[in-house]
Design a protein around this motif. Structure first.
Motif, PDB file in Angstrom:
ATOM      1  N   PRO A 349       0.801  -1.233   0.000  1.00  0.00           N
ATOM      2  CA  PRO A 349       0.000   0.000   0.000  1.00  0.00           C
ATOM      3  C   PRO A 349       0.833   1.282   0.000  1.00  0.00           C
ATOM      4  O   PRO A 349       0.280   2.363  -0.136  1.00  0.00           O
ATOM      5  CB  PRO A 349      -0.819  -0.118   1.291  1.00  0.00           C
ATOM      6  CG  PRO A 349      -0.062  -1.057   2.157  1.00  0.00           C
ATOM      7  CD  PRO A 349       0.600  -2.021   1.236  1.00  0.00           C
ATOM      8  N   CYS A 350       2.151   1.171   0.135  1.00  0.00           N
ATOM      9  CA  CYS A 350       3.010   2.363   0.178  1.00  0.00           C
ATOM     10  C   CYS A 350       3.609   2.677  -1.177  1.00  0.00           C
ATOM     11  O   CYS A 350       4.670   3.300  -1.266  1.00  0.00           O
ATOM     12  CB  CYS A 350       4.123   2.168   1.212  1.00  0.00           C
ATOM     13  SG  CYS A 350       5.229   0.789   0.846  1.00  0.00           S
ATOM     14  N   ASP A 351       2.939   2.251  -2.260  1.00  0.00           N
ATOM     15  CA  ASP A 351       3.424   2.476  -3.619  1.00  0.00           C
ATOM     16  C   ASP A 351       4.796   1.843  -3.818  1.00  0.00           C
ATOM     17  O   ASP A 351       5.721   2.457  -4.357  1.00  0.00           O
ATOM     18  CB  ASP A 351       3.486   3.974  -3.938  1.00  0.00           C
ATOM     19  CG  ASP A 351       2.111   4.614  -4.024  1.00  0.00           C
ATOM     20  OD1 ASP A 351       1.166   3.915  -4.415  1.00  0.00           O
ATOM     21  OD2 ASP A 351       1.985   5.793  -3.679  1.00  0.00           O
ATOM     22  N   ALA A 352       4.908   0.622  -3.381  1.00  0.00           N
ATOM     23  CA  ALA A 352       6.123  -0.174  -3.587  1.00  0.00           C
ATOM     24  C   ALA A 352       5.717  -1.549  -4.093  1.00  0.00           C
ATOM     25  O   ALA A 352       4.656  -2.074  -3.730  1.00  0.00           O
ATOM     26  CB  ALA A 352       6.942  -0.295  -2.312  1.00  0.00           C
ATOM     27  N   VAL A 353       6.560  -2.123  -4.939  1.00  0.00           N
ATOM     28  CA  VAL A 353       6.286  -3.429  -5.531  1.00  0.00           C
ATOM     29  C   VAL A 353       7.516  -4.309  -5.375  1.00  0.00           C
ATOM     30  O   VAL A 353       8.632  -3.891  -5.692  1.00  0.00           O
ATOM     31  CB  VAL A 353       5.928  -3.313  -7.026  1.00  0.00           C
ATOM     32  CG1 VAL A 353       5.678  -4.689  -7.628  1.00  0.00           C
ATOM     33  CG2 VAL A 353       4.718  -2.418  -7.233  1.00  0.00           C
ATOM     34  N   GLU A 354       7.310  -5.515  -4.877  1.00  0.00           N
ATOM     35  CA  GLU A 354       8.375  -6.515  -4.838  1.00  0.00           C
ATOM     36  C   GLU A 354       8.193  -7.438  -6.033  1.00  0.00           C
ATOM     37  O   GLU A 354       7.164  -8.107  -6.156  1.00  0.00           O
ATOM     38  CB  GLU A 354       8.342  -7.319  -3.546  1.00  0.00           C
ATOM     39  CG  GLU A 354       9.451  -8.365  -3.474  1.00  0.00           C
ATOM     40  CD  GLU A 354       9.294  -9.314  -2.300  1.00  0.00           C
ATOM     41  OE1 GLU A 354      10.249  -9.458  -1.522  1.00  0.00           O
ATOM     42  OE2 GLU A 354       8.210  -9.923  -2.176  1.00  0.00           O
ATOM     43  N   LEU A 355       9.187  -7.463  -6.930  1.00  0.00           N
ATOM     44  CA  LEU A 355       9.153  -8.323  -8.102  1.00  0.00           C
ATOM     45  C   LEU A 355       9.960  -9.583  -7.814  1.00  0.00           C
ATOM     46  O   LEU A 355      11.115  -9.500  -7.394  1.00  0.00           O
ATOM     47  CB  LEU A 355       9.728  -7.600  -9.320  1.00  0.00           C
ATOM     48  CG  LEU A 355       9.015  -6.313  -9.752  1.00  0.00           C
ATOM     49  CD1 LEU A 355       9.741  -5.680 -10.941  1.00  0.00           C
ATOM     50  CD2 LEU A 355       7.567  -6.584 -10.100  1.00  0.00           C
ATOM     51  N   ASN A 356       9.349 -10.738  -8.047  1.00  0.00           N
ATOM     52  CA  ASN A 356       9.983 -12.020  -7.766  1.00  0.00           C
ATOM     53  C   ASN A 356      10.275 -12.744  -9.082  1.00  0.00           C
ATOM     54  O   ASN A 356       9.353 -13.062  -9.846  1.00  0.00           O
ATOM     55  CB  ASN A 356       9.072 -12.888  -6.892  1.00  0.00           C
ATOM     56  CG  ASN A 356       8.743 -12.208  -5.578  1.00  0.00           C
ATOM     57  OD1 ASN A 356       9.630 -11.892  -4.802  1.00  0.00           O
ATOM     58  ND2 ASN A 356       7.464 -11.970  -5.334  1.00  0.00           N
ATOM     59  N   PHE A 357      11.559 -12.981  -9.343  1.00  0.00           N
ATOM     60  CA  PHE A 357      12.003 -13.641 -10.566  1.00  0.00           C
ATOM     61  C   PHE A 357      12.353 -15.092 -10.268  1.00  0.00           C
ATOM     62  O   PHE A 357      12.835 -15.428  -9.176  1.00  0.00           O
ATOM     63  CB  PHE A 357      13.247 -12.950 -11.138  1.00  0.00           C
ATOM     64  CG  PHE A 357      13.030 -11.527 -11.562  1.00  0.00           C
ATOM     65  CD1 PHE A 357      12.702 -11.221 -12.864  1.00  0.00           C
ATOM     66  CD2 PHE A 357      13.165 -10.491 -10.651  1.00  0.00           C
ATOM     67  CE1 PHE A 357      12.513  -9.913 -13.264  1.00  0.00           C
ATOM     68  CE2 PHE A 357      12.981  -9.174 -11.026  1.00  0.00           C
ATOM     69  CZ  PHE A 357      12.646  -8.881 -12.346  1.00  0.00           C
ATOM     70  N   ALA A 358      12.123 -15.958 -11.251  1.00  0.00           N
ATOM     71  CA  ALA A 358      12.627 -17.323 -11.154  1.00  0.00           C
ATOM     72  C   ALA A 358      14.126 -17.308 -11.402  1.00  0.00           C
ATOM     73  O   ALA A 358      14.624 -16.564 -12.247  1.00  0.00           O
ATOM     74  CB  ALA A 358      11.932 -18.213 -12.173  1.00  0.00           C
ATOM     75  N   LYS A 359      14.846 -18.109 -10.638  1.00  0.00           N
ATOM     76  CA  LYS A 359      16.296 -18.187 -10.809  1.00  0.00           C
ATOM     77  C   LYS A 359      16.755 -19.624 -10.688  1.00  0.00           C
ATOM     78  O   LYS A 359      16.101 -20.466 -10.066  1.00  0.00           O
ATOM     79  CB  LYS A 359      17.015 -17.315  -9.783  1.00  0.00           C
ATOM     80  CG  LYS A 359      17.242 -17.936  -8.425  1.00  0.00           C
ATOM     81  CD  LYS A 359      18.153 -17.085  -7.576  1.00  0.00           C
ATOM     82  CE  LYS A 359      18.485 -17.762  -6.248  1.00  0.00           C
ATOM     83  NZ  LYS A 359      19.394 -18.930  -6.432  1.00  0.00           N
TER      84      LYS A 359
END
Length: 722
Positions: A349-359
């Motif tokens: 909700p704080c205008d932040a995004v966690e992007l999760n990549f496959a590795k």
């Protein structure tokens, strides 16, 4: 119980004495060669070198039909540095298997290093150079002394040797000739800075890793060198222009000599450099990052016309650093051609995004590593750096970064997630880059001070300690996270301390305390904690999990690329010189300097592209087998519907880890952290201090760590400011 003499398979195999001896020998040889190169730079402006050694070397090199006069600089400047780079690749490969062992030993000896580290303590805080440690200041002073020494020796020896005949040949008086000579030798001194300019920005550099540095923490060295180089070259150009004006030879500004120095090429290089330099000052860089980013590509024009200006023979003096940069840049280009597999995103909700990549599980990186990201949907050219928030051991199949809405690019990314779902997001990646290992375990306490999105690098550190305490049952130092936010909704950033799949995480052995401050609100609740949306992305056959660019033995492959491409360059340019250039030139400087330079540039680029592409494709084929095993990630990602907003009390995974996290969190509203009280109140004999946030906060922490009564505080230098 294991029998006597057996080894726990989970523990690293002790290094053999022969391996230790080999690493020591490589280290000693590399340092010796580096000292020899430094001594050569010191001796270059002396008459002993210029009038005795250099003519002798050129006479011997002049008999070569394969390299000509260029061969002497290839031998003295280019070969030694590339050889040291290859040695450092071997050293790092031999040392890579000791990372886990070193970490265990550091844990067992935690707190053993009781003495202060004066060379790593900040000595300059609020000056124009930023936060500078004693070691950095010492090397900066030595480098400036080298520049002053070189210029003074050049001018002293050349001014004393001015003759009326020389002045007449130049078309001026004796004093006007001094101006011409000052311009000449300013150019030679500027070339010293240019020779080191590209080392700090070679992200996958084995030399930086060999000396315990990273490209991210070395950016400030690149900034210092860049300012010095452009200031010197600007004065260099002005000296010549003024000389031509006062001697009525302004037509020389349009001269492009067939052999020797090309004035027009030098002017084009200077104009390109000035255009680049004008966008690097902090006010321009921060407010107009896109302009800074695009203008920085003028380095291509600058370097091309610099080589055409001075000729390839003299350019070989500064070419090693740029050669290594080209190798690294081309490998980054190859890596970025593939689309990264984006698995899911956590929208806060704080205008932040966690992007999760496959590795791939084989991709290992240290805490505080970073990688560069490009989203073609926003911009097909812009790359932005982000700190990695995951831990490669705790999350073996995923890599995460956090994007906070702070500019136009990040704002457009956050808008993509509101509120509609996204089927697929094409992402290109370069990296990760960062320290191979850290020595945080040597401290009894670790204090991490952050402001706003500056908490991101500490997320990876805490996740790493979670893995060590829960999986390896390693004794970790006491962790104090002091985080400052403007609004209460920014407290949701604390949710990122735990990965999305955290139901199996055990925090009971982790000695963590969080002091969270909300500076612009006075409330007694944190309603935004635990509230976020999970977005899952559709799989695509063209997407690939992140994997090491050159496979698990990346240092060996990098050394092979550097050595093989340089050998190919020598063979090709030797043949061209012998059968195309020498029949015209006969080592008497009759062949076109520009044509020779262009041929060398083309051969260098072709050699790097052929060798690097071959090694990259070979390792990519090997990684493809491992990538097929990652396809099951779709089934292991959270099955929540895109766009769902779930409270922390509605998830089973919140019941244990998030409750423990909440228990160690102390919320403070309407006030700022009292950093003096917090830091000087640490009485342990060894306290590591890290800070990431606004400039004022970084300087305040550095100033406190430099105080005499804070001898137990060890300031850990990190840099995430661009």
């Amino acid at each position: 119980m294991a029998s006597h003499g057996s080894r726990d398979p989970g523990q690293p195999r002790p290094a053999s004495p022969a391996l230790v001896l080999l690493r020591t020998a490589i280290w000693g040889l590399s340092v010796t060669i580096c000292l020899g190169i430094a001594m050569l730079w010191i001796l270059m402006p002396t008459n002993t070198y210029r009038k005795r050694w250099l003519p002798s070397i050129r006479r011997k090199a002049g008999t070569s039909t394969f390299f000509g006069i260029q061969g002497s600089n290839l031998l003295m400047f280019m070969f030694p540095l590339l050889f040291v780079t290859c040695l450092s690749c071997i050293y790092l490969h031999l040392s890579s298997g000791r990372a886990e062992k070193t970490r265990k030993e550091s844990s067992e000896k935690k707190g053993a290093r009781k003495y202060p580290k004066p060379l790593k303590r900040p000595v300059l805080v609020n000056g124009p150079l930023g936060i500078v440690t004693a070691t950095e200041l010492a090397f900066l002073v030595m480098f400036v002394v080298l520049l002053i020494w070189s210029l003074s020796m050049y001018l002293r020896n050349s001014f004393a040797a001015i003759t009326p005949q020389q002045a007449a040949e130049l078309g001026g008086t004796k004093n006007e000739t001094k101006l011409w000579l000052a311009g000449l030798y300013l150019g030679l001194v500027g070339n010293i800075g240019l020779a080191f300019l590209f080392f700090p920005v070679t992200r996958g550099s084995s030399l930086l890793a060999f000396f315990g540095l990273t490209s991210e923490s070395s950016i400030k060295y690149h900034i210092w060198l860049g300012h010095m180089v452009m200031a010197i070259f600007t004065v260099h150009g002005l000296c010549y222009i003024v000389f031509w004006i006062i001697t009525h030879q302004i037509s020389k500004t349009m001269e492009w000599a067939n052999t020797g120095i090309s004035n027009v090429a030098g002017e084009i290089a200077l104009v390109a450099g000035l255009g680049l330099w004008s966008t690097t000052f902090p006010r321009v860089r921060r407010k107009m990052f896109e302009l800074f980013f695009y203008a920085h590509h003028l380095y291509i024009l600058f370097m091309l016309f610099f080589v055409l200006h001075v000729g390839i023979s003299y350019a070989c003096i500064m070419l090693p650093g740029f050669y290594l940069f080209l190798v690294d840049r081309y490998l980054r280009f190859l890596q970025s051609r593939s689309s990264a597999r984006l698995v899911s995103a956590r929208v806060l909700p704080c205008d932040a995004v966690e992007l999760n990549f496959a590795k791939a599980p084989g991709l290992k990186y240290g805490p505080m590593s970073m990688m560069l990201v490009k989203l073609p949907a926003i911009s097909k050219l812009e790359w932005h750096p982000f700190t990695i928030s995951s831990d490669s051991s705790l999350e073996q199949d995923q890599l995460s970064i956090v994007v906070k809405k702070e500019g136009s690019w990040s704002g457009k990314l956050c808008e993509m997630f509101s509120p509609s779902s996204i089927g697929r997001l094409e992402v290109a990646v370069e990296g990760p880059y960062g320290p191979a290992s850290t020595d945080f375990l040597q401290h009894e306490k670790l204090v991490m001070v952050s402001g706003g999105s500056g908490i991101t690098p500490f997320i990876s550190i805490i996740r790493g300690f979670i893995h060590m305490s829960a999986v390896h049952n390693t004794s970790t130092p006491q962790l104090i996270l002091v985080c400052s936010f403007k609004n209460s909704r920014d407290l949701s950033m604390l949710d990122l301390l735990l990965p999305m799949a955290n139901s199996q995480i055990d925090l009971s052995n982790l000695r963590l305390k969080i002091e969270a401050y909300v500076t612009r609100e006075i409330v007694s609740s944190a309603e935004h904690l635990g509230k976020y949306r999970t977005v899952c992305f559709s799989p695509n056959q063209s997407d690939e999990p992140l994997s090491p660019v050159l496979g698990p033995n990346s240092w060996l492959w990098l050394g092979a690329i550097i050595s093989a491409s340089f050998a190919m360059f020598l063979v090709i340019i030797g043949i061209l010189t012998r059968y195309y250039i020498y029949p015209v030139d006969h080592n008497k400087n009759k062949f076109s300097t520009s044509v020779r330079s262009i041929l060398n540039i083309l051969v260098i680029c072709a050699s790097i592209m052929i060798v690097a592409s071959t090694c990259f494709l070979w390792n990519k084929r090997q990684s493809a087998k491992e990538a097929s095993q990652i396809k099951h990630l779709e089934g292991s990602t959270p099955s929540y519907s895109p766009g769902s907003r779930v409270s922390s009390m509605e998830r089973e995974l919140e019941s244990r880890p998030h409750q423990l996290l909440a228990d160690v969190t102390n919320l403070n509203f309407g006030e700022r952290p009292d950093l003096m009280r917090i830091l000087l109140g640490c009485k342990e004999s060894s306290v590591g201090v890290l800070v990431c946030g606004p400039k004022k906060m970084r300087h305040e922490v550095a100033a406190l760590c430099s105080l005499g009564q804070a001898s137990n505080l060890h300031f850990e230098t990190i840099s995430f400011s661009w």
